[in-house]
Design a protein around this motif. Structure first.
Motif, PDB file in Angstrom:
ATOM      1  N   PHE A 153       0.833  -1.202   0.000  1.00  0.00           N
ATOM      2  CA  PHE A 153       0.000   0.000   0.000  1.00  0.00           C
ATOM      3  C   PHE A 153       0.868   1.253   0.000  1.00  0.00           C
ATOM      4  N   GLY A 154       1.889   1.280   0.865  1.00  0.00           N
ATOM      5  CA  GLY A 154       2.769   2.437   0.921  1.00  0.00           C
ATOM      6  C   GLY A 154       3.517   2.665  -0.378  1.00  0.00           C
ATOM      7  N   VAL A 155       4.005   1.567  -0.969  1.00  0.00           N
ATOM      8  CA  VAL A 155       4.715   1.673  -2.243  1.00  0.00           C
ATOM      9  C   VAL A 155       3.778   2.193  -3.334  1.00  0.00           C
ATOM     10  N   LEU A 156       2.576   1.611  -3.405  1.00  0.00           N
ATOM     11  CA  LEU A 156       1.610   2.055  -4.412  1.00  0.00           C
ATOM     12  C   LEU A 156       1.177   3.498  -4.174  1.00  0.00           C
ATOM     13  N   LEU A 157       1.057   3.860  -2.903  1.00  0.00           N
ATOM     14  CA  LEU A 157       0.634   5.220  -2.576  1.00  0.00           C
ATOM     15  C   LEU A 157       1.660   6.248  -3.044  1.00  0.00           C
ATOM     16  N   LEU A 158       2.936   5.991  -2.753  1.00  0.00           N
ATOM     17  CA  LEU A 158       3.979   6.902  -3.212  1.00  0.00           C
ATOM     18  C   LEU A 158       4.021   6.967  -4.735  1.00  0.00           C
ATOM     19  N   SER A 159       3.863   5.802  -5.365  1.00  0.00           N
ATOM     20  CA  SER A 159       3.891   5.772  -6.819  1.00  0.00           C
ATOM     21  C   SER A 159       2.681   6.485  -7.411  1.00  0.00           C
ATOM     22  N   ALA A 160       1.492   6.246  -6.824  1.00  0.00           N
ATOM     23  CA  ALA A 160       0.269   6.852  -7.360  1.00  0.00           C
ATOM     24  C   ALA A 160       0.280   8.366  -7.195  1.00  0.00           C
ATOM     25  N   THR A 161       0.636   8.838  -5.992  1.00  0.00           N
ATOM     26  CA  THR A 161       0.660  10.280  -5.784  1.00  0.00           C
ATOM     27  C   THR A 161       1.751  10.941  -6.612  1.00  0.00           C
ATOM     28  N   ILE A 164       3.199  -4.036  -9.147  1.00  0.00           N
ATOM     29  CA  ILE A 164       1.871  -3.495  -9.452  1.00  0.00           C
ATOM     30  C   ILE A 164       1.972  -2.029  -9.868  1.00  0.00           C
ATOM     31  N   ALA A 165       2.850  -1.268  -9.219  1.00  0.00           N
ATOM     32  CA  ALA A 165       3.018   0.148  -9.566  1.00  0.00           C
ATOM     33  C   ALA A 165       3.525   0.303 -10.992  1.00  0.00           C
ATOM     34  N   ALA A 166       4.497  -0.518 -11.373  1.00  0.00           N
ATOM     35  CA  ALA A 166       5.023  -0.445 -12.739  1.00  0.00           C
ATOM     36  C   ALA A 166       3.938  -0.762 -13.756  1.00  0.00           C
ATOM     37  N   LEU A 167       3.135  -1.782 -13.463  1.00  0.00           N
ATOM     38  CA  LEU A 167       2.042  -2.130 -14.371  1.00  0.00           C
ATOM     39  C   LEU A 167       1.005  -1.016 -14.421  1.00  0.00           C
ATOM     40  N   GLY A 168       0.665  -0.449 -13.261  1.00  0.00           N
ATOM     41  CA  GLY A 168      -0.328   0.616 -13.217  1.00  0.00           C
ATOM     42  C   GLY A 168       0.111   1.863 -13.960  1.00  0.00           C
ATOM     43  N   VAL A 169       1.387   2.240 -13.814  1.00  0.00           N
ATOM     44  CA  VAL A 169       1.899   3.416 -14.513  1.00  0.00           C
ATOM     45  C   VAL A 169       1.872   3.203 -16.021  1.00  0.00           C
ATOM     46  N   ALA A 170       2.203   1.970 -16.454  1.00  0.00           N
ATOM     47  CA  ALA A 170       2.180   1.678 -17.888  1.00  0.00           C
ATOM     48  C   ALA A 170       0.757   1.783 -18.446  1.00  0.00           C
ATOM     49  N   VAL A 171      -0.210   1.227 -17.715  1.00  0.00           N
ATOM     50  CA  VAL A 171      -1.606   1.275 -18.170  1.00  0.00           C
ATOM     51  C   VAL A 171      -2.122   2.714 -18.141  1.00  0.00           C
ATOM     52  N   ALA A 172      -1.850   3.446 -17.049  1.00  0.00           N
ATOM     53  CA  ALA A 172      -2.315   4.830 -16.939  1.00  0.00           C
ATOM     54  C   ALA A 172      -1.704   5.705 -18.018  1.00  0.00           C
ATOM     55  N   GLY A 173      -0.441   5.437 -18.386  1.00  0.00           N
ATOM     56  CA  GLY A 173       0.194   6.216 -19.436  1.00  0.00           C
ATOM     57  C   GLY A 173      -0.512   6.073 -20.770  1.00  0.00           C
ATOM     58  N   ARG A 174      -1.048   4.889 -21.018  1.00  0.00           N
ATOM     59  CA  ARG A 174      -1.782   4.691 -22.276  1.00  0.00           C
ATOM     60  C   ARG A 174      -3.161   5.345 -22.238  1.00  0.00           C
TER      61      ARG A 174
END
Length: 487
Positions: A43-51, A147-157
């Motif tokens: 959660f903390g890792v995803l939170l830092l990545s998401a924000t 999960i963060a790497a996958l999420g950033v890739a999807v969000a970028g598209r």
């Protein structure tokens, strides 16, 4: 006799192999504690990545990219969500270790009888918490980065190219904090070790009953924290009329007041449980389920407060997001800001709700874990009920009613707290937003998202059923004679 002592007293000598010191991980409740630490770390890792990603996306926006206020709000909310996640994980972990220590009462008393000190036993429990936290934090770090790497890739598209690098040294901070928080929570949860006497080696491992549970110091601390937190919440709401930094005292006030509720839960939850217990009728099984919650307030409060935390968090952020959306739409209409640009804020709110939902999952894991451990520790009691004539169906219904009783009470209490905290947060941030003729809103009326509230109620119903699956199976598995012979 030697074999029996070897089972009760673990080998802590220097000659024992290293893996022998990890045998405690097989104890019921430890696996769920590792899961909580892993979820918190991820959660903390995803939170830092998401924000960070959202901040980079907003920085590229031609309308609000140059606004330091927008980036400040993103950063503040990110820090708040991280602190909330750690807070939830700490409460759940402390409650889990408190329940585990309660089940070890006789073993700890036997160790005290043969010369061990209470402090050495508490240090041992804290060490186990550190190991659990480190394992869970490492798992969460790996999963979170993936999960963060996958999420950033999807969000970028979906939203277009955004310059953001997932691999950052700051991602090591949440796992380290989670490991230390789990260690501290285990130390806090093991405080009952100090009250175990060698004489208790002759008795069973049970929770303290209502007439044994009196802590004036905790009651005073609870009242002080709730009162101080309420004052800070009010101060944050007032400061928010002029500056969005009102969220700082409001957040501290919310944290303090809710900590007061957690500390005083053994005094707050039993009356609420008594009220909801009347809804289940007067059958023998219903009365047993209701009395079990009231007879052991410490155990029931631990289970209920986890659900209260989850429901409060989701409701709080849902109310705050709905209120913020209405205020921003009104402000956009008055200022001529293109409303189609508010889609960015909607996306941010959606991401925040998903992240808050993870905190609710942590609380749900705590409920399932504590309910399961509670059934295991009441093996003798359930065996006696079976011996007195209760059928397997009645035992299953009793455990299900206990879970429903606790979940329903926590749900109603959490909804009330969530609406109150959500409005206080929205007021402290949005009270200074200019509306008509550039005049700030000053007072922000709370907006309740009824669809989200309905989802919370449905999720609570599903949680009740899921939480009761393993405990009901364990409750009906034991043979009455074997259960009565157990410690």
């Amino acid at each position: 006799m030697t074999a029996v002592l070897h089972q009760v007293v673990p080998d802590t000598s220097g000659t024992a192999p290293w893996y022998a010191r990890l045998v405690f991980l097989r104890e019921r409740g430890m696996g769920a504690s590792i899961l909580v630490a892993a979820i918190s770390s991820a959660f903390g890792v995803l939170l830092l990545s998401a924000t960070g990603f959202i901040g980079a996306m907003i920085a590229q926006d031609p309308y609000i990219g140059d606004s330091p206020l927008a980036l400040a709000v993103i950063s503040i909310l990110g820090i708040i969500l991280l602190l909330v996640a750690l807070y939830v994980a700490a409460v759940v972990t402390a409650n889990t270790f408190s329940t585990i220590v309660a089940g070890r009462t006789r073993r700890i008393a036997l160790l005290r009888l043969i010369g061990a000190t209470a402090r050495s036993q508490r240090i041992e429990v804290a060490r186990q918490g550190l190991v659990v936290g480190a394992i869970g934090a490492a798992i969460g770090l790996i999963a979170g980065i993936g999960i963060a790497a996958l999420g950033v890739a999807v969000a970028g598209r979906l939203v277009g190219a955004v310059e953001y690098d997932v691999a950052q040294a700051s991602l090591l901070v949440p796992p380290a904090i989670v490991a230390l928080t789990t260690w501290a929570a285990a130390w806090t949860g093991s405080r009952r070790v100090l009250t175990v006497t060698p004489l208790q080696a002759l008795g069973g491992s049970v929770e303290r009953q209502h007439d044994e549970f009196t802590r004036p110091a905790r009651s005073v601390a609870s009242v002080v924290l709730i009162a101080g937190g309420a004052l800070l919440l009010g101060l944050g709401a007032m400061v928010g009329m002029a500056n969005p930094l009102g969220i700082v005292p409001a957040f501290i006030g919310g944290l303090l007041s809710f900590t007061g509720l957690v500390i005083g839960s053994t005094a707050i939850m039993p009356p609420l449980l008594r009220l909801t217990g009347r809804l289940f009728g007067g059958s023998a099984v219903a009365r047993l389920a209701s009395e079990n919650a009231l007879r052991y307030p410490e155990r029931s409060s631990r289970m209920a407060i986890g659900v209260v935390i989850g429901v409060t968090l989701v409701t709080m952020f849902a109310v705050a997001a709905e209120t913020a959306q209405l205020v921003m739409i009104t402000s956009a209409e008055m200022s001529g800001y293109p409303q189609d640009r508010l889609v960015v804020l909607d996306q941010f709110a959606l991401v925040m709700m998903v992240l808050v939902g993870v905190s609710a999952v942590i609380a749900a894991v705590g409920l399932v874990n504590l309910l399961t451990i509670g059934v295991v520790q009441r093996r003798r009691e359930l065996g006696l009920l079976r011996a007195l004539g209760l059928s397997n169906a009645q035992i299953r219904r009793m455990v299900l009613l206990e879970a429903t009783h606790i979940t329903l009470t926590a749900l109603l209490f959490g909804l009330v707290l969530g609406v109150a905290y959500g409005w206080a947060g929205a007021q402290s941030v949005l009270g200074s937003v200019p509306l008509s003729m550039g005049i700030p809103a000053f007072f922000v009326a709370p907006a309740v998202p009824w669809l989200t509230i309905g989802g919370v109620v449905l999720a609570a119903a599903v949680l009740t059923l899921v939480a009761a699956v393993t405990p009901t199976r364990l409750a009906t598995r034991a043979v009455p004679v074997e259960a009565l012979a157990a410690d």
